[in-house]
Scaffold this motif. Sequence first.
Motif, PDB file in Angstrom:
ATOM      1  N   VAL A 271     -12.563   1.775  -2.707  1.00 20.90           N
ATOM      2  CA  VAL A 271     -11.398   1.554  -3.579  1.00 20.90           C
ATOM      3  C   VAL A 271     -11.755   1.160  -5.005  1.00 20.90           C
ATOM      4  O   VAL A 271     -10.870   1.089  -5.854  1.00 20.90           O
TER       5      VAL A 271
ATOM      6  N   TYR B  44       0.830  -1.203   0.000  1.00 25.75           N
ATOM      7  CA  TYR B  44       0.000   0.000   0.000  1.00 25.75           C
ATOM      8  C   TYR B  44       0.865   1.255   0.000  1.00 25.75           C
ATOM      9  O   TYR B  44       0.583   2.223  -0.714  1.00 25.75           O
TER      10      TYR B  44
ATOM     11  N   ASN C 298      -5.368   2.516  -4.062  1.00 25.22           N
ATOM     12  CA  ASN C 298      -6.663   1.835  -4.147  1.00 25.22           C
ATOM     13  C   ASN C 298      -6.562   0.577  -5.000  1.00 25.22           C
ATOM     14  O   ASN C 298      -7.224  -0.439  -4.718  1.00 25.22           O
TER      15      ASN C 298
ATOM     16  N   SER D 288      -7.961  -3.058  -4.072  1.00 25.68           N
ATOM     17  CA  SER D 288      -8.994  -3.671  -4.912  1.00 25.68           C
ATOM     18  C   SER D 288      -8.481  -4.924  -5.607  1.00 25.68           C
ATOM     19  O   SER D 288      -9.213  -5.909  -5.753  1.00 25.68           O
TER      20      SER D 288
ATOM     21  N   TYR E  39      -7.617  -3.217   5.462  1.00 28.42           N
ATOM     22  CA  TYR E  39      -7.750  -1.836   5.009  1.00 28.42           C
ATOM     23  C   TYR E  39      -7.933  -0.893   6.199  1.00 28.42           C
ATOM     24  O   TYR E  39      -7.340   0.200   6.237  1.00 28.42           O
TER      25      TYR E  39
END
Length: 500
Positions: free
Chosen positions: A206, A73, A83, A87, A144
């Motif tokens: 996302v 991330y 994102n 995803s 997340y």
Amino acid sequence: MPKPPLIQNAGRQFAIYGLGDLLNKAIAFVLLPIYTHYLSPRDYGTLEMLDLTVYLIGLFLAMGIPQAIMRFYYEYSEPEEKNNVVSSGLLATLVLSLMSLALLIPFSRSFSSLILKSPQYSHLFTLIFITLGLNLVIDIPMAYFRIREMPIWFISFSTARLFLGLGFNILFVVILGLGVNGVVTGGLIASALIGSVLFVYLIGQVGTSFSRKIFLPMIRYGFPLIGTWLGMYLINFGDRFLLQRLLPSADSLTSVGIYSLAYKFGMLPNFLILSPFLMFWAPKQFQIVREPGAPGIFSNIFNYFGFLQFFFGLGLCVLIHDIIRIIADPGYLSSSRYVPLIALAYVCYGVYVYVQFGILYRKKTRYLALNTLAMALLNVALNVILIPLYGVMGSAIATLAAIFLMMGVAFFMSQRLYRIPYEYGRMLKMLVLAIVVYLVADQVNPGNVVLSLLLKTLIVLTYPLLMIPFRIWSGKEVEMFRGFAGQFIPALKSDKSGEG
């Protein structure tokens, strides 16, 4: 020294995750009397075997994707790319879960015959496979929340799932008397409800894009972690099977029961310190590494984490004999002899988890797998050698030796990949001081157990105070701790859980 706002943020998140974890464990504890009163021993054993099956299969199906999301991330700076990391992980997990269900469900009857020695439980395996698929998807939005520093959301959803499970257990098991079927069905419905909400929420955050370019490095990073988890499974649970087989049959099960109780207490540093710490630290470390002076920040955070590990481990070792005297039958009292070695082993495990950062940062997770699997084999060998010589104590020694060596190997490998200037002198002082306090407390043995607990607790509480005259903490750090203590409650109340 890291800035006070960083320590304040870390302390607040640690406290929130810690309190939430305690709440979840309390809810799980409420389920225990339900199981023991409304399920027969045979039913309870069936439920345990179902859980074990799901755990082992889940190790492989998770593919380390949640851990890879937390690692990658912060690899990207653009929000769209960040994102895409999430995803891609979510969509891959969804597809993987559906494919796994298509493969597993047709073999439910075979699993039932193999594991429970009867095909009559095939419907239960079908239900737990579906629940497993849902839980794999749930893990992504929960990761997340950790990345975005949203501990309130994380705790709220994890607690809601437990509350739903508790409610459905009361309905299906207590009121309707459905036994194991009720437990499994309730778990499935709870996961389906929470999973649906979380899936819709995360898609809204996302999107649904999938990047092969982003995902392939993620899977190369996450897949080797399976070996790490399998190795730790052998270290954590393999000695129970070896004790049962290597000790004389007349007392083997008794010894296993005593050792199992000691192990539950000895692992408390993991459950109460390491687990909530990792909830925020696992993703946060990959954000911090991008800041100026990151190695120094890592070193200082380790000082505070190490202190918590030593302080809690010291209290556990000092008080465990009296605690077992109060809560357990006298037949279990000998288990207190093994707790200090096991607790020290899991303090070392906490250090192992922290110092492996360089390996994770350089994406060399296969090193972790090789290290853990090698130490798992060493643990088995040491148990085979030491159990016939020293009985249960041999297993405790084998656990400490394997985890200590695993920690050392991870440290040296990680330092070669990303050097952190740890303050070895300060950590040595903490350790020596903890040993001295333990030896002093061990001499306090009044006849009254309550008085013993009180006096030993007071002795343990001197540990952080003694760090000031021994100059383990600097004057600036003492002032920072005082400021944090004064600001903690207002900061906790004003936590902006939606901000990253």
